[in-house]
Design a protein around this motif. Sequence first.
Motif, PDB file in Angstrom:
ATOM      1  N   LYS A  28      44.486  41.536  50.678  1.00  0.00           N
ATOM      2  CA  LYS A  28      45.703  42.276  51.030  1.00  0.00           C
ATOM      3  C   LYS A  28      46.481  41.564  52.133  1.00  0.00           C
ATOM      4  O   LYS A  28      47.723  41.523  52.112  1.00  0.00           O
ATOM      5  N   ALA A  29      45.769  41.000  53.088  1.00  0.00           N
ATOM      6  CA  ALA A  29      46.438  40.282  54.174  1.00  0.00           C
ATOM      7  C   ALA A  29      47.237  39.100  53.636  1.00  0.00           C
ATOM      8  O   ALA A  29      48.390  38.880  54.036  1.00  0.00           O
ATOM      9  N   LEU A  30      46.652  38.339  52.730  1.00  0.00           N
ATOM     10  CA  LEU A  30      47.352  37.188  52.161  1.00  0.00           C
ATOM     11  C   LEU A  30      48.526  37.642  51.294  1.00  0.00           C
ATOM     12  O   LEU A  30      49.590  37.029  51.304  1.00  0.00           O
ATOM     13  N   ALA A  31      48.339  38.734  50.565  1.00  0.00           N
ATOM     14  CA  ALA A  31      49.425  39.285  49.750  1.00  0.00           C
ATOM     15  C   ALA A  31      50.582  39.750  50.632  1.00  0.00           C
ATOM     16  O   ALA A  31      51.758  39.627  50.253  1.00  0.00           O
ATOM     17  N   VAL A  93      39.302  31.577  49.294  1.00  0.00           N
ATOM     18  CA  VAL A  93      38.516  32.252  50.326  1.00  0.00           C
ATOM     19  C   VAL A  93      37.142  32.556  49.735  1.00  0.00           C
ATOM     20  O   VAL A  93      37.001  33.413  48.864  1.00  0.00           O
ATOM     21  N   ASN A  94      36.145  31.819  50.192  1.00  0.00           N
ATOM     22  CA  ASN A  94      34.771  31.990  49.721  1.00  0.00           C
ATOM     23  C   ASN A  94      34.122  33.107  50.523  1.00  0.00           C
ATOM     24  O   ASN A  94      33.501  32.876  51.567  1.00  0.00           O
ATOM     25  N   ALA A 190      36.003  27.487  58.395  1.00  0.00           N
ATOM     26  CA  ALA A 190      35.122  28.650  58.233  1.00  0.00           C
ATOM     27  C   ALA A 190      35.474  29.720  59.252  1.00  0.00           C
ATOM     28  O   ALA A 190      35.827  29.423  60.389  1.00  0.00           O
ATOM     29  N   ILE A 191      35.367  30.967  58.813  1.00  0.00           N
ATOM     30  CA  ILE A 191      35.449  32.112  59.708  1.00  0.00           C
ATOM     31  C   ILE A 191      34.048  32.695  59.837  1.00  0.00           C
ATOM     32  O   ILE A 191      33.334  32.845  58.844  1.00  0.00           O
ATOM     33  N   LYS A 225      37.327  46.237  63.779  1.00  0.00           N
ATOM     34  CA  LYS A 225      37.984  47.257  62.972  1.00  0.00           C
ATOM     35  C   LYS A 225      38.690  46.641  61.765  1.00  0.00           C
ATOM     36  O   LYS A 225      38.961  45.442  61.738  1.00  0.00           O
ATOM     37  N   GLU A 226      38.990  47.484  60.803  1.00  0.00           N
ATOM     38  CA  GLU A 226      39.710  47.012  59.621  1.00  0.00           C
ATOM     39  C   GLU A 226      41.009  46.334  60.033  1.00  0.00           C
ATOM     40  O   GLU A 226      41.772  46.865  60.829  1.00  0.00           O
ATOM     41  N   GLY A 227      41.239  45.141  59.503  1.00  0.00           N
ATOM     42  CA  GLY A 227      42.462  44.401  59.799  1.00  0.00           C
ATOM     43  C   GLY A 227      42.307  43.347  60.874  1.00  0.00           C
ATOM     44  O   GLY A 227      43.155  42.454  60.981  1.00  0.00           O
ATOM     45  N   GLU A 228      41.224  43.405  61.660  1.00  0.00           N
ATOM     46  CA  GLU A 228      41.087  42.458  62.762  1.00  0.00           C
ATOM     47  C   GLU A 228      40.606  41.077  62.316  1.00  0.00           C
ATOM     48  O   GLU A 228      40.566  40.152  63.123  1.00  0.00           O
ATOM     49  N   LEU A 229      40.273  40.935  61.048  1.00  0.00           N
ATOM     50  CA  LEU A 229      39.933  39.627  60.496  1.00  0.00           C
ATOM     51  C   LEU A 229      41.142  38.978  59.813  1.00  0.00           C
ATOM     52  O   LEU A 229      41.140  37.774  59.546  1.00  0.00           O
ATOM     53  N   ASP A 230      42.167  39.784  59.558  1.00  0.00           N
ATOM     54  CA  ASP A 230      43.290  39.343  58.731  1.00  0.00           C
ATOM     55  C   ASP A 230      44.021  38.132  59.295  1.00  0.00           C
ATOM     56  O   ASP A 230      44.366  37.197  58.567  1.00  0.00           O
ATOM     57  N   THR A 231      44.295  38.144  60.609  1.00  0.00           N
ATOM     58  CA  THR A 231      45.122  37.077  61.177  1.00  0.00           C
ATOM     59  C   THR A 231      44.419  35.722  61.112  1.00  0.00           C
ATOM     60  O   THR A 231      45.069  34.690  60.954  1.00  0.00           O
ATOM     61  N   ALA A 232      43.088  35.726  61.225  1.00  0.00           N
ATOM     62  CA  ALA A 232      42.345  34.472  61.111  1.00  0.00           C
ATOM     63  C   ALA A 232      42.497  33.891  59.707  1.00  0.00           C
ATOM     64  O   ALA A 232      42.718  32.685  59.530  1.00  0.00           O
ATOM     65  N   ALA A 233      42.386  34.755  58.689  1.00  0.00           N
ATOM     66  CA  ALA A 233      42.527  34.297  57.306  1.00  0.00           C
ATOM     67  C   ALA A 233      43.938  33.788  57.038  1.00  0.00           C
ATOM     68  O   ALA A 233      44.133  32.755  56.374  1.00  0.00           O
TER      69      ALA A 233
END
Length: 258
Positions: A28-31, A93-94, A190-191, A225-233
């Motif tokens: 969703k973040a990439l979309a 994204v693996n 890698a994340i 929390k949900e969404g806190e990984l999004d910016t890294a991706a």
Amino acid sequence: MGNQYFDLTGQVAVVTGASTGLGVQMAKALASQGANIVALARRQNLIDEVAKEISETYGVKAIGVACDITDTERVEAAVDTILKEMGRIDILVNNAGTGAVAPAEDITDEQFANEMNIDLFGSFKMARAVAKKAMIPANYGRIINIASMYGLVGNKIAPASPYHAAKGGVVNLTRALAAEWGDKGITVNAICPGYFETPLTKETLDSEYFQNYAKTMIPMARYGKEGELDTAAIFLSAPCSTYVNGVILPVDGGYTSM
């Protein structure tokens, strides 16, 4: 108008393990940045639902492709299907993985092998097929391997030696592929997520036991929390992140800083 540093419009992102949890969040973040999405996982009904929601919410093209990443023939066929349907693969994204939790002395050979086969070998199989069929010919690509902070350190809360070993392998596989493919226009990073809220983990993370553990072991004293990984991706997927290669990025509230 300023530079659109994170604009992914027109690009195609394949996210493995995108039937639930962090895979869905990153898709969703990439979309949200304009990328067309391929949700890849074993359960067709779930990834079809994810693809439908993403398409309706973000106005991008999204499809679900069923694949068991431990099966080389299915991986190759899935990549061929994606290229036929989408025409290109710019981002991989693996994320697909599993986790065996048990004392090391009780871990079976089968558990250890299964962990390696999914988390490490499966990530390699996807990267190999996507690079060979799509990214090397295009002289462009962004591969993001989802490792874990447990690939960098041990832990005292839940014995999971096969998971630590597999994710540690993902960390150094990332460095190896970054070195090998860097001059082919492909970045490989890698994340390493820490403890993150998902539908499967929320109950455990909200327990009194874990909350006390977090106050001691996590500098931010809480789980992600949900969404806190999004910016890294998004950052590692961005076309402008041209010179970021071979990076191992913990997103863990500071867990690995101690």
